[in-house]
Scaffold this motif. Structure first.
Motif, short mmCIF file in Angstrom:
data_model
loop_
_atom_site.label_atom_id
_atom_site.label_comp_id
_atom_site.label_asym_id
_atom_site.label_seq_id
_atom_site.Cartn_x
_atom_site.Cartn_y
_atom_site.Cartn_z
N GLY A 1 15.71 32.10 23.51
CA GLY A 1 14.33 31.66 23.39
C GLY A 1 14.13 30.79 22.17
N ASN A 2 12.94 30.25 22.09
CA ASN A 2 12.62 29.30 21.04
C ASN A 2 11.12 29.30 20.82
OD1 ASN A 2 11.36 26.32 21.05
ND2 ASN A 2 13.09 26.30 19.65
N ALA A 3 10.72 29.23 19.56
CA ALA A 3 9.31 29.06 19.22
C ALA A 3 9.23 28.03 18.11
CB ALA A 3 8.69 30.38 18.76
N MET A 4 8.34 27.06 18.26
CA MET A 4 8.23 26.03 17.23
C MET A 4 6.81 25.47 17.19
SD MET A 4 10.49 22.97 18.92
CE MET A 4 10.01 22.13 20.43
N GLN A 5 6.49 24.92 16.03
CA GLN A 5 5.18 24.31 15.84
C GLN A 5 5.34 22.97 15.16
OE1 GLN A 5 1.58 26.61 14.94
NE2 GLN A 5 1.30 25.33 13.13
N TYR A 6 4.65 21.99 15.69
CA TYR A 6 4.71 20.61 15.20
C TYR A 6 3.35 20.21 14.68
CZ TYR A 6 4.61 15.49 15.53
OH TYR A 6 4.43 14.15 15.28
N GLU A 7 3.33 19.53 13.54
CA GLU A 7 2.11 18.94 13.01
C GLU A 7 2.40 17.49 12.63
OE1 GLU A 7 0.30 21.16 9.92
OE2 GLU A 7 0.11 23.01 11.12
N GLY A 8 1.58 16.59 13.14
CA GLY A 8 1.78 15.17 12.86
C GLY A 8 0.48 14.49 12.52
N ARG A 9 0.55 13.59 11.58
CA ARG A 9 -0.62 12.78 11.22
C ARG A 9 -0.28 11.32 11.44
NH1 ARG A 9 -2.62 10.66 5.77
NH2 ARG A 9 -4.73 9.91 6.25
N HIS A 10 -1.09 10.66 12.24
CA HIS A 10 -0.96 9.23 12.50
C HIS A 10 -2.08 8.52 11.75
CE1 HIS A 10 1.67 9.98 16.10
NE2 HIS A 10 1.01 11.12 16.08
N PHE A 11 -1.73 7.53 10.94
CA PHE A 11 -2.77 6.78 10.24
C PHE A 11 -2.31 5.35 10.00
CE2 PHE A 11 -0.20 8.75 6.98
CZ PHE A 11 -0.10 7.81 5.96
N GLY A 12 -3.29 4.47 9.83
CA GLY A 12 -2.99 3.06 9.62
C GLY A 12 -3.65 2.52 8.37
N GLN A 13 -2.98 1.56 7.75
CA GLN A 13 -3.50 0.95 6.53
C GLN A 13 -3.52 -0.57 6.67
OE1 GLN A 13 -0.59 2.42 3.74
NE2 GLN A 13 -1.91 4.08 3.05
N VAL A 14 -4.56 -1.20 6.17
CA VAL A 14 -4.60 -2.65 6.01
C VAL A 14 -4.16 -2.96 4.60
CG1 VAL A 14 -6.05 -4.69 5.97
CG2 VAL A 14 -6.42 -2.94 7.72
N LEU A 15 -3.11 -3.81 4.47
CA LEU A 15 -2.54 -4.15 3.15
C LEU A 15 -3.06 -5.48 2.61
CD1 LEU A 15 1.21 -3.21 3.74
CD2 LEU A 15 -0.65 -1.72 3.02
N TRP A 16 -3.43 -6.38 3.53
CA TRP A 16 -3.83 -7.74 3.13
C TRP A 16 -4.77 -8.28 4.18
CZ3 TRP A 16 -2.64 -12.55 5.51
CH2 TRP A 16 -2.92 -13.69 4.74
N THR A 17 -5.78 -9.03 3.75
CA THR A 17 -6.83 -9.44 4.68
C THR A 17 -7.05 -10.95 4.68
OG1 THR A 17 -8.50 -9.01 2.99
CG2 THR A 17 -8.02 -7.24 4.56
N GLY A 18 -6.01 -11.73 4.66
CA GLY A 18 -6.15 -13.17 4.78
C GLY A 18 -6.83 -13.84 3.60
N GLY A 19 -6.88 -13.18 2.47
CA GLY A 19 -7.46 -13.78 1.28
C GLY A 19 -8.82 -13.22 0.91
N TYR A 20 -9.42 -12.41 1.78
CA TYR A 20 -10.71 -11.82 1.45
C TYR A 20 -10.55 -10.79 0.34
CZ TYR A 20 -13.82 -13.82 4.90
OH TYR A 20 -14.61 -14.68 5.62
N PRO A 21 -11.42 -10.81 -0.64
CA PRO A 21 -11.33 -9.85 -1.75
C PRO A 21 -11.92 -8.49 -1.37
CG PRO A 21 -13.17 -11.34 -2.13
CD PRO A 21 -12.49 -11.82 -0.87
N VAL A 22 -11.24 -7.78 -0.47
CA VAL A 22 -11.70 -6.45 -0.07
C VAL A 22 -11.53 -5.51 -1.25
CG1 VAL A 22 -11.37 -4.56 1.54
CG2 VAL A 22 -11.12 -6.92 2.31
N PRO A 23 -12.54 -4.72 -1.58
CA PRO A 23 -12.48 -3.91 -2.80
C PRO A 23 -11.32 -2.92 -2.84
CG PRO A 23 -14.72 -4.01 -1.95
CD PRO A 23 -13.84 -4.62 -0.91
N ILE A 24 -10.99 -2.27 -1.74
CA ILE A 24 -9.99 -1.21 -1.76
C ILE A 24 -8.86 -1.56 -0.80
CG2 ILE A 24 -9.53 1.22 -1.33
CD1 ILE A 24 -12.45 1.79 -1.92
N LEU A 25 -7.70 -1.79 -1.34
CA LEU A 25 -6.49 -1.98 -0.54
C LEU A 25 -5.37 -1.12 -1.13
CD1 LEU A 25 -6.38 -5.85 0.19
CD2 LEU A 25 -6.90 -4.00 1.80
N PRO A 26 -4.57 -0.44 -0.34
CA PRO A 26 -4.65 -0.43 1.13
C PRO A 26 -5.88 0.33 1.63
CG PRO A 26 -3.02 1.17 0.39
CD PRO A 26 -3.45 0.42 -0.83
#
Length: 795
Positions: free
Chosen positions: A436-461
């Motif tokens: 037998g087998n017992a297991m538990q998985y936890e995953g977090r998927h997330f995305g970041q914007v690193l650069w915005t074509g020259g716009y001065p976005v206050p918070i990067l990433p």
């Protein structure tokens, strides 16, 4: 040390004898094999065996039995002699590998399977990913994005892709808990730390992890060696490929002390592999390690194993469009310098084995798998407001900026914890396994914007999305192998598996919410194996497999429109004939699917393309294998699969740009995508030089043929891969008796010697426009002639 008590030969090139232990009593069911082709038999309950049809002359003999030291000796087969006695010595430090044998089919089970040994891996391992090392097994098709065997690679068996192939390492599931795929690139050079690999085709024996719909791959890592050992490997070749590997093992420390006190052992390996790739910029930089510490006592052992891989590969995922292929086969649309996939995966395993008397073995395995990484990409035509970013208004008179380009990273941070349990008990003629087998998985998927074509976005990433998933899974199985008669084995298995998946998905169009999917499966198996005579066996089995939908199937569908789980009913028949000079086998299979998930092109209720259940589909085929020693130094071998892989009453959907919506086309019975009707492989090997004290040299011609494959399920010639036939040449030299080293092994592999222009994988997308169906097709070209060679020094 094992002892050969006396030797002799029975008339008419027939060998009879008895396998005994230290006490002189016969050892039941010991395995006896003679020659390089593995011709052999199994002793009866009294340890008595008989081998007929032997070739005369000096032959290598191997005798094995769990709990005893393996006996390797030579015997001179002639036309007359007396019975022999083969004595095995009990191995008080033997590791029975219960966690592996509980999941494997073994030679007494009625399933189609092949085992790749450590010796075979040594001959072919040049550092390429694991799928390429399994390419010569029956019904196997392999792919590689970069065209060279390094980086992202894939494997299909009987047409089933990696999401339908159950993979375990020491019994621990390797398949991704969410997508169910296997990313071999995460564990580069794993083969160097592998003892053997069993590949079961079809549903096969019960195992841990997701259900096997096409095959199972069971990997066993390096065993504990009694003697100190070390090795260094250096390889290099075409497309800037380099591979460096070093390994070290202490052997059993203090081997002269009492068995009850226990002995320690440590093994380790580090590897570095890099390649520029055949496709433009499709480079791979791969690093890995393997560490094993073991304590071995009398009747028990404890092992801690950890291995890890870090890969940085430049993306070649999108392939080469059909309209570009003829003029630039190495084209890669990505030009951004950091368009890479960067991921690290680390495994921890703690394995405890306990022998409870001579009849019972127990294994408990605790494991943890950590993964973290991202892929980065430049998006030249994205609107940043779609990412939740509000650009500041430019000052009056300033240059107007175009918010249509950005750089982003998509991350996955995940952990899987679990435990395996296996208990084997032998009572009379019955071998019983509870697991037998017992297991538990936890995953977090997330995305970041690193650069915005020259716009001065206050918070990067800037984090523009985040969702979490949790998956809990458990299974329990029982296997009963009954030796009903000297010539007949019966097997029965039953497995119950439960899955609970919590995730963020669509509740309705454009609305996300927390959801849960819970499923329970029952997977029974029945079979028998009959051995009518020496070197002969026939088997029959019937197995049921069930498999849950993958992450994308669930996340991209609303609760009322979730796809159903898939079911396969797998019937197998086979016969095998072995002599001291040849092996030949024939296997038939009929795999009938209920609700198989396939791509139909249809948009679901939230406007996304997802796979759809098709009520009826099947795979039917015949698998042939053969190998023969046609002369003292000349060996021929090969395998072939002839199959029919179809969906009954298939309906295809394609976007209708003329009228809006989608157009449905009822196509009747069609071919299943990526399922060639013919797959064949072969090897012709000649031993150029053979010296019992100095070593040997071999040259091998390797062939692979893969028939036409369709890129979708419409059986469209326009959307297909042409058949291909590829030839390789491999030269192996092993030098022994060299001062200061146990051996020096040389390998030179020339792949695709005739520079066959072929594509091993592809994709397609089609739509209706101007009253015609328009298709976009992409391919993954493979490298023309390329060379990889190296040297391994073993100490």
């Amino acid at each position: 040390m094992s002892v050969l008590a006396c030797t002799g030969i029975v008339a008419q090139a027939q060998i009879t004898g008895t396998v005994t232990g230290d006490d002189g009593q016969g050892i039941p069911f010991a395995s006896v094999s003679v020659g390089d082709l593995g011709y052999g038999t199994r002793a009866n309950e009294q340890g008595v065996f008989e081998l007929k049809g032997m070739a005369e002359g000096l032959q290598h003999m191997r005798v094995t039995c769990v709990g005893y030291t393996t006996l390797d000796t030579s015997i001179n087969v002639t036309s007359g002699g007396t019975p022999i006695e083969l004595q095995l010595r009990a191995d008080t430090h033997h590791l029975r590998a219960v966690e592996v044998s509980a999941l494997r089919a073994g030679d007494r089970s009625p399933f189609a399977q092949n085992t790749v040994t450590r010796e075979q891996l040594h001959r072919i391992n040049t550092g390429v990913d694991m799928p390429l090392l399994l390419d010569q097994l029956p019904s196997v098709v392999t792919t590689t994005d970069a065209g060279t065997g390094f980086g992202y690679t894939g494997i299909r068996i009987r047409g089933s892709d990696a999401t339908r192939i159950n993979v375990t390492i020491n019994g621990v599931p390797l398949n991704d808990a969410e997508s169910q795929a296997v990313y071999w690139v995460d564990l580069p050079d794993l083969a160097t730390s592998t003892e053997d690999i069993e590949v079961q085709r079809g549903v096969g024996s019960s195992t841990n992890g997701p259900g096997a719909f096409g095959a199972s791959i069971n990997v066993r890592t390096t065993k504990v060696n009694k003697e100190p050992n070390a090795s260094v490997s250096v390889f290099g070749g075409s497309y800037g490929t380099q591979r460096y590997t070093a390994s070290l093992g202490t052997g059993l420390i203090n081997p002269g002390s009492k068995a009850e006190a226990g002995h320690f052992s440590f093994d380790g390996r580090i590897s570095s592999i890099s390649s520029d790739g055949y496709i433009d910029r499709a480079s791979a930089k791969l690093k890995s390690y393997f560490l094993q510490g073991a304590w071995i006592g009398k009747g028990r052992s404890l092992r801690f194993i950890t291995f890890s891989g870090h890969e940085v590969t430049y993306q070649a995922w999108n392939g080469v469009p059909k309209e570009v292929l003829d003029t630039n086969r190495t084209w890669n649309e990505f030009t951004y310098a950091d368009q890479v996939d960067d991921y690290t995966q680390t495994h921890y395993q703690l394995l405890f084995d306990q022998q409870l008397g001579k009849r019972t073995d127990v294994n408990i395995t605790l494991f943890r798998v950590d993964g973290r990484g991202f892929y980065e990409e430049f998006k030249p035509a994205e609107v940043i407001t779609d990412y939740g970013i509000t650009p500041p208004q430019p000052d009056s008179g300033s240059l107007e900026l175009d918010p249509t380009a950005l750089i982003r990273r998509r991350w996955l941070d995940n952990t899987m914890n679990g435990m395996n349990l296996a208990i084997r008990h032998k009572q009379g003629r019955t071998d019983l396994t509870l697991g037998g087998n017992a297991m538990q998985y936890e995953g977090r998927h997330f995305g970041q914007v690193l650069w915005t074509g020259g716009y001065p976005v206050p918070i990067l990433p800037y984090e523009y999305y985040s969702n979490a998933a949790r998956k809990a899974e458990g299974n329990a199985f029982i296997k009963a192998l009954h030796h009903a008669h000297e010539k007949l084995d019966l097997i029965a298995e039953a497995q119950v598996r439960g899955v609970r998946y919590d995730y963020d998905g669509f509740v309705q169009q454009l609305t996300l919410g927390r959801q849960r999917a819970s499923l329970t499966f029952f997977n029974p198996k029945l079979g028998l194996q009959w051995r009518p005579g020496h070197g002969q066996r026939a088997y029959a089995s019937f197995a049921v497999g069930n498999r849950e939908p993958g992450r994308d199937d669930l996340v991209n569908a609303a609760p009322g429109n979730r796809p159903k789980a898939e079911t396969v009913y797998d019937a197998e028949l086979g016969i095998e004939r072995r002599t001291s000079r040849s092996i030949f086998s024939v296997g038939l299979y009929n795999m009938v699917y209920e609700d198989q998930l396939v791509a139909t092109g249809r948009l679901n209720d939230v406007g996304l393309y997802t796979r759809t259940n098709v009520p009826n589909s099947y795979r039917q085929g015949i698998e042939l294998q053969g190998r023969a020693l046609v002369a003292s130094r000349f060996t021929l071998g090969g395998n072939a699969n002839f199959s029919r892989n179809r969906i009954r009453d298939f309906t295809d959907y394609a976007d209708d740009y003329d009228n809006g919506g989608q157009r449905a086309s009822a196509l009747g019975e069609t071919d299943i995508a990526f399922s060639p009707n013919v797959i064949a492989g072969g090897e012709t090997s000649y031993r150029v030089w053979n010296n019992t004290t100095r070593g040997h040299a071999d040259i091998t011609w390797v062939m692979k043929y893969v028939g036409k494959q369709f890129l979708d399920n419409t059986s469209s010639e326009e959307r297909s891969l042409d058949a291909y036939w590829v030839n390789d040449v491999r030269a192996n030299v092993s030098l022994t008796g060299v001062k200061g080293a146990k051996s020096i092994d040389l390998n030179l592999t020339v792949r695709n010697v005739f520079s066959e222009l072929y594509e091993s994988n592809g994709w397609s997308y089609s739509y209706w426009y101007g009253g015609e169906r328009v298709s976009g097709v992409g391919y993954y070209p493979q490298a023309p002639i390329n060379v990889l060679g190296g040297v391994t020094v073993r100490f």
